[in-house]
Design a protein around this motif. Structure first.
Motif, PDB file in Angstrom:
ATOM      1  N   GLU A 103      12.161 -19.299   0.860  1.00 54.13           N
ATOM      2  CA  GLU A 103      12.443 -17.869   0.882  1.00 54.13           C
ATOM      3  C   GLU A 103      12.555 -17.245  -0.501  1.00 54.13           C
ATOM      4  O   GLU A 103      12.832 -16.047  -0.624  1.00 54.13           O
ATOM      5  CB  GLU A 103      13.744 -17.610   1.660  1.00 54.13           C
ATOM      6  CG  GLU A 103      13.654 -17.982   3.139  1.00 54.13           C
ATOM      7  CD  GLU A 103      12.479 -17.296   3.828  1.00 54.13           C
ATOM      8  OE1 GLU A 103      12.320 -16.067   3.636  1.00 54.13           O
ATOM      9  OE2 GLU A 103      11.722 -17.982   4.547  1.00 54.13           O
ATOM     10  N   LEU A 104      12.324 -18.033  -1.550  1.00 61.41           N
ATOM     11  CA  LEU A 104      12.335 -17.460  -2.899  1.00 61.41           C
ATOM     12  C   LEU A 104      11.078 -16.638  -3.167  1.00 61.41           C
ATOM     13  O   LEU A 104      11.022 -15.870  -4.129  1.00 61.41           O
ATOM     14  CB  LEU A 104      12.461 -18.569  -3.958  1.00 61.41           C
ATOM     15  CG  LEU A 104      13.795 -19.322  -4.005  1.00 61.41           C
ATOM     16  CD1 LEU A 104      13.770 -20.397  -5.081  1.00 61.41           C
ATOM     17  CD2 LEU A 104      14.951 -18.348  -4.268  1.00 61.41           C
ATOM     18  N   VAL A 105      10.067 -16.815  -2.310  1.00 60.62           N
ATOM     19  CA  VAL A 105       8.854 -16.005  -2.440  1.00 60.62           C
ATOM     20  C   VAL A 105       8.720 -15.072  -1.235  1.00 60.62           C
ATOM     21  O   VAL A 105       9.242 -15.361  -0.157  1.00 60.62           O
ATOM     22  CB  VAL A 105       7.583 -16.879  -2.564  1.00 60.62           C
ATOM     23  CG1 VAL A 105       7.677 -17.799  -3.761  1.00 60.62           C
ATOM     24  CG2 VAL A 105       7.332 -17.664  -1.291  1.00 60.62           C
ATOM     25  N   LYS A 106       8.049 -13.958  -1.445  1.00 59.82           N
ATOM     26  CA  LYS A 106       7.782 -13.022  -0.350  1.00 59.82           C
ATOM     27  C   LYS A 106       6.659 -13.604   0.500  1.00 59.82           C
ATOM     28  O   LYS A 106       5.497 -13.621   0.078  1.00 59.82           O
ATOM     29  CB  LYS A 106       7.370 -11.663  -0.910  1.00 59.82           C
ATOM     30  CG  LYS A 106       8.458 -10.916  -1.660  1.00 59.82           C
ATOM     31  CD  LYS A 106       7.904  -9.598  -2.192  1.00 59.82           C
ATOM     32  CE  LYS A 106       8.972  -8.797  -2.919  1.00 59.82           C
ATOM     33  NZ  LYS A 106       9.986  -8.241  -2.018  1.00 59.82           N
ATOM     34  N   GLN A 107       6.998 -14.095   1.661  1.00 62.20           N
ATOM     35  CA  GLN A 107       6.015 -14.781   2.494  1.00 62.20           C
ATOM     36  C   GLN A 107       4.879 -13.849   2.931  1.00 62.20           C
ATOM     37  O   GLN A 107       3.746 -14.295   3.117  1.00 62.20           O
ATOM     38  CB  GLN A 107       6.700 -15.398   3.714  1.00 62.20           C
ATOM     39  CG  GLN A 107       7.660 -16.544   3.371  1.00 62.20           C
ATOM     40  CD  GLN A 107       6.969 -17.722   2.689  1.00 62.20           C
ATOM     41  OE1 GLN A 107       5.815 -18.026   2.970  1.00 62.20           O
ATOM     42  NE2 GLN A 107       7.679 -18.396   1.791  1.00 62.20           N
ATOM     43  N   ASP A 108       5.176 -12.558   3.058  1.00 58.56           N
ATOM     44  CA  ASP A 108       4.114 -11.634   3.481  1.00 58.56           C
ATOM     45  C   ASP A 108       3.126 -11.322   2.353  1.00 58.56           C
ATOM     46  O   ASP A 108       2.088 -10.696   2.571  1.00 58.56           O
ATOM     47  CB  ASP A 108       4.703 -10.346   4.045  1.00 58.56           C
ATOM     48  CG  ASP A 108       5.580  -9.597   3.048  1.00 58.56           C
ATOM     49  OD1 ASP A 108       5.877 -10.154   1.971  1.00 58.56           O
ATOM     50  OD2 ASP A 108       5.980  -8.459   3.341  1.00 58.56           O
ATOM     51  N   SER A 109       3.456 -11.772   1.125  1.00 55.38           N
ATOM     52  CA  SER A 109       2.538 -11.572   0.004  1.00 55.38           C
ATOM     53  C   SER A 109       1.683 -12.818  -0.259  1.00 55.38           C
ATOM     54  O   SER A 109       0.700 -12.761  -1.005  1.00 55.38           O
ATOM     55  CB  SER A 109       3.322 -11.240  -1.277  1.00 55.38           C
ATOM     56  OG  SER A 109       3.981 -12.403  -1.794  1.00 55.38           O
ATOM     57  N   ARG A 110       2.055 -13.933   0.351  1.00 53.33           N
ATOM     58  CA  ARG A 110       1.409 -15.215   0.052  1.00 53.33           C
ATOM     59  C   ARG A 110      -0.040 -15.254   0.530  1.00 53.33           C
ATOM     60  O   ARG A 110      -0.350 -14.894   1.673  1.00 53.33           O
ATOM     61  CB  ARG A 110       2.211 -16.351   0.686  1.00 53.33           C
ATOM     62  CG  ARG A 110       1.630 -17.733   0.422  1.00 53.33           C
ATOM     63  CD  ARG A 110       2.580 -18.824   0.888  1.00 53.33           C
ATOM     64  NE  ARG A 110       1.958 -20.144   0.806  1.00 53.33           N
ATOM     65  CZ  ARG A 110       2.606 -21.288   0.999  1.00 53.33           C
ATOM     66  NH1 ARG A 110       3.907 -21.281   1.278  1.00 53.33           N
ATOM     67  NH2 ARG A 110       1.966 -22.440   0.906  1.00 53.33           N
ATOM     68  N   VAL A 111      -0.914 -15.696  -0.365  1.00 52.11           N
ATOM     69  CA  VAL A 111      -2.331 -15.839  -0.018  1.00 52.11           C
ATOM     70  C   VAL A 111      -2.862 -17.152  -0.598  1.00 52.11           C
ATOM     71  O   VAL A 111      -2.354 -17.646  -1.604  1.00 52.11           O
ATOM     72  CB  VAL A 111      -3.186 -14.675  -0.570  1.00 52.11           C
ATOM     73  CG1 VAL A 111      -2.816 -13.368   0.077  1.00 52.11           C
ATOM     74  CG2 VAL A 111      -3.077 -14.574  -2.092  1.00 52.11           C
ATOM     75  N   ASP A 112      -3.872 -17.721   0.063  1.00 54.41           N
ATOM     76  CA  ASP A 112      -4.602 -18.849  -0.512  1.00 54.41           C
ATOM     77  C   ASP A 112      -5.692 -18.242  -1.386  1.00 54.41           C
ATOM     78  O   ASP A 112      -6.703 -17.732  -0.892  1.00 54.41           O
ATOM     79  CB  ASP A 112      -5.205 -19.719   0.594  1.00 54.41           C
ATOM     80  CG  ASP A 112      -4.141 -20.524   1.327  1.00 54.41           C
ATOM     81  OD1 ASP A 112      -3.023 -20.673   0.786  1.00 54.41           O
ATOM     82  OD2 ASP A 112      -4.411 -21.004   2.444  1.00 54.41           O
ATOM     83  N   LEU A 113      -5.463 -18.280  -2.685  1.00 56.10           N
ATOM     84  CA  LEU A 113      -6.287 -17.525  -3.625  1.00 56.10           C
ATOM     85  C   LEU A 113      -7.583 -18.237  -4.004  1.00 56.10           C
ATOM     86  O   LEU A 113      -8.658 -17.626  -4.009  1.00 56.10           O
ATOM     87  CB  LEU A 113      -5.469 -17.234  -4.888  1.00 56.10           C
ATOM     88  CG  LEU A 113      -6.115 -16.349  -5.943  1.00 56.10           C
ATOM     89  CD1 LEU A 113      -6.334 -14.941  -5.403  1.00 56.10           C
ATOM     90  CD2 LEU A 113      -5.231 -16.309  -7.204  1.00 56.10           C
TER      91      LEU A 113
END
Length: 262
Positions: A103-113
């Motif tokens: 939860e330290l990252v915004k999961q809705d922003s996560r992408v496989d770049l």
């Protein structure tokens, strides 16, 4: 005569005062330079060359942004973030390190770049370099990333799946690097017979040559996830930069060194 001299002195003093007033007025009216936002990006070491190229273009197009990079192994960057380091955007070379942040990252922003390829490399002018992964049974030394480094994890996975890990490890033929750049440097310096790195790192080092791609069925896809941090001081700017990294313009830069879209 004395009266005329006194009048001239007074006139000179008046003109001088007017000149000073004019200078002060100009100084006061000067428009202050806008302060840039520092956007802090933690990124896997294998992204060094491509992200530095992107930085030049992005900062020209976004005059209010200054990109501040921190390049290292994904495991080291994960630990720094967990310990409270200021970070707006994290780009990992492996899913494990991103998953570990929870939860330290915004999961809705996560992408496989991005996706990378794992390769076997040797010093450029080596005459006895292995020609394939199967030839590793005959080498005297090989450089790999540490077990907390994604490229090290992929390397171990490959060697275990090919039945080579125990032989190389038990015979003391493996030397380790703290990140992929360190592994690349060992090979370039001729300190080892060969090493396992990403294709993108091989592309940026003229003193090494790729001798073989790792068989595709021997390791998990080398995916680079990216996400904005929950406590990012510049969350909006970080998301905008992440969107740009996913654009065709940025992908052209990544592709030039060997990255592909997942």
């Amino acid at each position: 005569m004395k009266k005329r001299l006194a009048l001239l002195c007074m006139a000179a003093m008046f003109l001088s005062a007017c000149g000073n007033t004019s200078t002060d007025s100009n100084t006061t009216d000067a428009t202050p330079t806008a302060e840039k936002k520092e956007l802090t990006v933690f990124a896997a070491a294998s992204l060094t060359e491509s992200l530095n190229t992107i930085k030049e273009t992005y900062e020209k197009e976004h005059a209010d942004i200054e990109l501040v990079y921190n390049f290292d192994s994904s495991g080291t960057l994960q630990t720094q973030i967990e310990e409270g380091a200021i970070c707006d955007l994290f780009i990992s070379a492996g899913q494990k390190q991103m998953d570990g942040l929870g939860e330290l990252v915004k999961q809705d922003s996560r992408v496989d770049l991005l996706e990378n390829t794992v390769v076997l490399v040797a010093p450029k002018d080596a005459t006895d370099a292995p020609k394939s992964f199967d030839d590793l049974v005959n080498v005297s030394s090989i450089a790999l990333g540490n077990s907390d480094v994604p490229v090290g994890q992929y390397s171990e996975e490959i060697l275990k799946n090919m039945g080579l890990w125990d032989t190389l490890n038990e015979n003391g033929k493996i030397t380790f690097g703290s990140n992929v750049k360190e592994v690349t440097s060992q090979v370039a310096a001729g300190a080892v017979d060969c090493g396992i790195v990403y294709r993108t790192d091989a592309a940026s080092e003229p003193e090494i040559t790729v001798v073989a791609d790792a068989p595709a069925n021997t390791y998990s896809p080398a995916i680079y996830p990216a996400a904005v941090l929950q406590d990012a001081p510049e969350a909006e700017a970080a998301q905008e930069f992440l969107d740009y990294l996913n654009s065709d313009a940025a992908m052209d830069v990544f592709a030039s060194v060997g990255f592909t879209r997942p």
